[in-house]
Write a protein that holds these residues in place. Structure first.
Motif, mmCIF file in Angstrom:
data_model
loop_
_atom_site.group_PDB
_atom_site.id
_atom_site.type_symbol
_atom_site.label_atom_id
_atom_site.label_comp_id
_atom_site.label_asym_id
_atom_site.label_seq_id
_atom_site.Cartn_x
_atom_site.Cartn_y
_atom_site.Cartn_z
ATOM 1 N N THR A 1 0.813 -1.215 0.000
ATOM 2 C CA THR A 1 0.000 0.000 0.000
ATOM 3 C C THR A 1 0.845 1.263 0.000
ATOM 4 O OG1 THR A 1 -0.155 -0.140 2.415
ATOM 5 C CG2 THR A 1 -1.938 -1.123 1.143
ATOM 6 N N ASP A 2 2.052 1.194 0.564
ATOM 7 C CA ASP A 2 2.903 2.386 0.579
ATOM 8 C C ASP A 2 3.234 2.841 -0.836
ATOM 9 O OD1 ASP A 2 2.872 2.396 3.302
ATOM 10 O OD2 ASP A 2 4.846 1.480 3.553
ATOM 11 N N GLN A 3 3.484 1.906 -1.728
ATOM 12 C CA GLN A 3 3.788 2.266 -3.112
ATOM 13 C C GLN A 3 2.592 2.934 -3.769
ATOM 14 O OE1 GLN A 3 4.600 -1.029 -5.717
ATOM 15 N NE2 GLN A 3 5.030 0.269 -7.481
ATOM 16 N N LEU A 4 1.403 2.393 -3.551
ATOM 17 C CA LEU A 4 0.199 2.979 -4.137
ATOM 18 C C LEU A 4 -0.108 4.332 -3.533
ATOM 19 C CD1 LEU A 4 -1.601 1.646 -6.346
ATOM 20 C CD2 LEU A 4 -0.044 0.067 -5.218
ATOM 21 N N ALA A 5 0.101 4.470 -2.214
ATOM 22 C CA ALA A 5 -0.140 5.764 -1.560
ATOM 23 C C ALA A 5 0.816 6.831 -2.100
ATOM 24 C CB ALA A 5 0.028 5.624 -0.047
ATOM 25 N N GLU A 6 2.067 6.446 -2.310
ATOM 26 C CA GLU A 6 3.050 7.381 -2.859
ATOM 27 C C GLU A 6 2.666 7.803 -4.275
ATOM 28 O OE1 GLU A 6 7.848 7.454 -3.917
ATOM 29 O OE2 GLU A 6 6.998 5.873 -2.645
ATOM 30 N N ALA B 1 -8.567 16.298 -8.034
ATOM 31 C CA ALA B 1 -9.037 14.944 -8.359
ATOM 32 C C ALA B 1 -9.300 14.176 -7.075
ATOM 33 C CB ALA B 1 -8.004 14.213 -9.207
ATOM 34 N N SER B 2 -10.158 13.181 -7.190
ATOM 35 C CA SER B 2 -10.405 12.226 -6.115
ATOM 36 C C SER B 2 -9.922 10.861 -6.597
ATOM 37 C CB SER B 2 -11.892 12.163 -5.761
ATOM 38 O OG SER B 2 -12.366 13.430 -5.360
ATOM 39 N N ILE B 3 -9.270 10.123 -5.700
ATOM 40 C CA ILE B 3 -8.639 8.864 -6.103
ATOM 41 C C ILE B 3 -9.036 7.755 -5.136
ATOM 42 C CG2 ILE B 3 -6.468 7.701 -6.653
ATOM 43 C CD1 ILE B 3 -5.175 10.420 -6.984
ATOM 44 N N GLY B 4 -9.501 6.649 -5.689
ATOM 45 C CA GLY B 4 -9.716 5.445 -4.903
ATOM 46 C C GLY B 4 -8.537 4.505 -5.093
ATOM 47 N N VAL B 5 -7.945 4.052 -4.007
ATOM 48 C CA VAL B 5 -6.732 3.231 -4.059
ATOM 49 C C VAL B 5 -7.039 1.828 -3.524
ATOM 50 C CG1 VAL B 5 -4.354 2.991 -3.263
ATOM 51 C CG2 VAL B 5 -5.276 5.269 -3.765
ATOM 52 N N VAL B 6 -6.692 0.816 -4.323
ATOM 53 C CA VAL B 6 -6.876 -0.580 -3.918
ATOM 54 C C VAL B 6 -5.565 -1.317 -4.143
ATOM 55 C CG1 VAL B 6 -8.206 -2.690 -4.255
ATOM 56 C CG2 VAL B 6 -9.287 -0.474 -4.640
ATOM 57 N N LEU C 1 -7.880 4.958 0.769
ATOM 58 C CA LEU C 1 -7.498 3.554 0.642
ATOM 59 C C LEU C 1 -8.690 2.667 0.957
ATOM 60 C CD1 LEU C 1 -5.074 1.599 0.176
ATOM 61 C CD2 LEU C 1 -4.737 1.640 2.659
ATOM 62 N N PHE C 2 -8.837 1.608 0.181
ATOM 63 C CA PHE C 2 -9.944 0.676 0.387
ATOM 64 C C PHE C 2 -9.904 0.091 1.795
ATOM 65 C CE2 PHE C 2 -11.743 -3.639 0.171
ATOM 66 C CZ PHE C 2 -13.028 -3.328 -0.259
#
Length: 630
Positions: free
Chosen positions: A283-288, A312-317, A350-351
């Motif tokens: 998740t750290d990579q996706l958050a970055e 923008a709004s971002i959903g991260v999974v 984050l999901f």
């Protein structure tokens, strides 16, 4: 060797299966180029064995002069002869190829299936082989050729190997595929290519051969992009999308630096984009990555004199690829994107599996609410309303419960909001009204020697707007025989204060009928006491937050004296307006004593009783509800 094969085409590029005919099928025919000069690769190639018999000299001349690239190969796989057209494709004279291994010229050994089929043809056990190969010409350019191998007459003990240049067709196919798979505005991969890549990444062989075995997705939606299209036009909107695509691509390239690959950036449609991270590290990579995207989009966009700001709004999974489906991943991303927007936009979220489980439960409840009313899954409990002076039962509040077959007994905070959203509150509210009035009348008939108690029923604002509440109440009272003075309707302060038009007319009509109107949770909304004099209200129910400040029992930190002063002032003003006051959340004798001292009329809370079944209310009739309060 001046011409080299670059190996078999990928499986997706194979035009036909390696083995196209078996022993005993019709003999192959020579392929004739069409008028464009590009032979039709779907027609079987000819074999000299099917030609009319010719003298050796004439046959040899035809073989050498034929525009179709052909070579005769013996049963050992060596080139016996090749015409100049064949040699030209490989960058050599046809005669120079004599004695060379044909399979090496076309790299037929690199593909086990093709190699096995080729040997079967050489042995006379297979009628024909057709496959596609990529050949590098000595001058550097690459050709795509279709290779066909077919046996010559048995007495010659050889096969005919023919080549057809299909480079132009392949180039056209590649161009058409690129157009089909890419967005014309941003030139990014489109939804089709994105899902193709996503599905491939989730196949077991993709992550079992190495890598982290994880996959990540940033699902992006531009905030307020519709306003750009509406005010500046779609041409400016398209240029803005293209500029956003450039920044997203730059973020992906930076994220992929020193890694095996960069995230795939795709436009899924409208103002929605996706960044797919294969072999993610967590998740750290996706958050970055999400943070870098938000930062990149913060800088204003200059579009031919138009300076536009965007967020923008971002959903991260991010999760294990094993057990994940493309549909499941996208559903999670879409849900998380909705959370990001609901939480205030211009952020990434984050999901959260627990939050998603709550959402799924909410959806399950919403989808079964109306049928549950029809199936009779709801029930009423009643909480006593007790006179502060003598502790005797004066009335009850009807509180609805949902006996859900899957989730058990649910309190109103789990489903009333859903019922108000989808309109089923009208149907549910009518059931509560009828059931409560019928029960109040039953208590009156069962205890004729006791003063009758009133029943208080909560009413949602939507019931006032979406139904004829006055007619419903009148009909219910007539059918149950309940005196209108024994019915109290509770509405929240925010719903009553400032009411005008139909809501005010409805309240007035109900009051004229004899029904009491109570303002619930008073003190948390408008608190416009002056307005009360113009409303047909008879009862104020103080919100529990005021009463909780009265819990001091002589130990610990004493309460703030201001709490009691405020409550006392509200009670006195209400009495001056001819209203009675009920205190909610009374839990201790000290609270009850202090409320009684400052003039509160009625109390409700666990000190007296929790919400109970109708039979328990029958037991309380004629008794003191709470001796501790005396």
């Amino acid at each position: 060797m001046s011409g080299t094969s670059e190996g078999p085409a990928p499986e997706a590029d194979l035009i036909r299966p390696a083995v196209t005919e078996s022993k005993g099928e019709a003999s192959p025919r020579t392929e004739v180029p069409d008028s464009t000069g590009i032979p039709d690769s779907h027609e079987p190639h000819p074999s000299p064995g099917s030609l009319e018999p010719l003298e050796d000299g004439r046959l040899g001349s035809a073989f050498s002069a034929a525009p179709l690239a052909m070579a005769v190969v013996d049963r050992d796989g060596l080139v016996v002869s090749a015409n100049d057209s064949f040699g030209a494709l490989l960058g050599k004279a046809g005669a120079a190829l004599t004695g060379l291994v044909a399979a090496e010229l076309m790299d037929l050994k690199s593909d086990a299936r093709t190699w096995d089929a080729y040997r079967e043809v050489l042995r006379g056990r297979q009628a024909k082989l057709s496959c596609t190969r990529r050949v590098k010409h000595p001058d550097g350019h690459v050709l795509w050729v279709q290779v066909t191998v077919a046996p010559l007459p048995a007495e010659e003990h050889s096969v005919l190997l023919s080549l057809t240049d299909i480079s132009a067709r392949r180039e056209l196919q590649a161009r058409l595929r690129h157009l089909e798979m890419h967005d014309p505005v941003t030139r990014l991969p489109n939804r089709t290519l994105f899902f193709e890549r996503l599905s491939a990444a989730l196949e077991a062989e993709s992550y079992e051969q190495g890598g982290t075995g994880r996959i990540g997705l940033c699902y992006l939606d531009l905030d307020g992009f519709k306003a750009v299209n509406d005010t500046l036009g779609h041409r400016v909107g398209d240029r803005l999308l293209a500029a956003v695509a450039e920044r997203l691509t730059r973020c992906a390239d930076e994220a992929g630096y020193a890694r095996a690959s960069s995230p795939l950036v795709a436009r899924l449609g409208g103002d929605e984009f996706a960044l797919l991270v294969e072999d993610s590290t967590g998740t750290d990579q996706l958050a970055e990555l999400a943070e870098s995207v938000l930062k990149a989009l913060q800088a204003p966009f200059d579009l031919s004199g138009q300076r536009l700001s965007l967020s923008a709004s971002i959903g991260v999974v991010e999760r294990h690829a094993s057990g994940t489906t493309a549909t499941g991943l996208m559903q999670a991303a879409d849900t998380t994107l909705y959370w990001a927007k609901a939480d205030g936009k211009s952020r990434w979220t984050l999901f959260d599996p627990e939050r998603n489980a709550h959402r799924m439960t909410r959806q399950a409840l919403a989808s079964t609410l109306r049928p549950a009313i029809e199936r009779g899954e709801f029930t009423l409990e009643y909480q006593p309303l007790v006179g502060m002076e003598n502790g005797r039962l004066r009335g009850v509040e009807a509180l609805v419960r949902w006996n859900h077959p899957q989730f058990g007994m649910l309190t109103p905070n789990r489903f009333i909001g859903l019922a108000e959203e989808d309109g089923s509150i009208v149907q549910l509210g009518h059931w509560v009204l009828v059931t409560a009035c019928r029960q109040a009348r039953r208590w009156q008939l069962d205890h004729p020697d006791e003063p009758p108690i009133f029943v208080s029923v909560n009413v949602a604002v939507r019931q006032v707007w979406d139904s004829d509440l006055v007619a419903d109440v009148a009909k219910t009272l007539a059918e149950t025989g309940l005196d209108p003075r024994l019915l109290q309707l509770e509405l929240t302060e925010s719903a009553v204060m400032g009411s005008a038009g139909r809501p005010l007319q409805t309240l007035q009509a109900l009051s004229d009928m004899g029904v009491h109107i109570a303002i619930d949770d008073f003190g948390t909304g408008y608190s416009n006491l002056a307005y009360l004099s113009r409303l047909p209200v008879s009862v104020l129910k103080l919100d529990g937050s005021f009463v909780r400040g009265f819990q001091y029992e002589g130990e610990g930190v004493p309460p703030n004296p201001a709490d009691e002063v405020i409550v006392e002032a509200m009670i006195q003003l209400a009495h001056q307006l001819g209203l009675s006051v009920t205190a909610e959340c009374v839990e201790t004798s000290a609270q009850a004593a202090r409320l009684r001292r400052i003039g509160c009329d009625t109390g409700q809370g666990w000190l007296y009783s929790r919400p109970v079944a109708p039979d328990r209310i029958s037991e309380l009739l004629g008794t003191k509800a709470c001796n501790q309060a005396s």
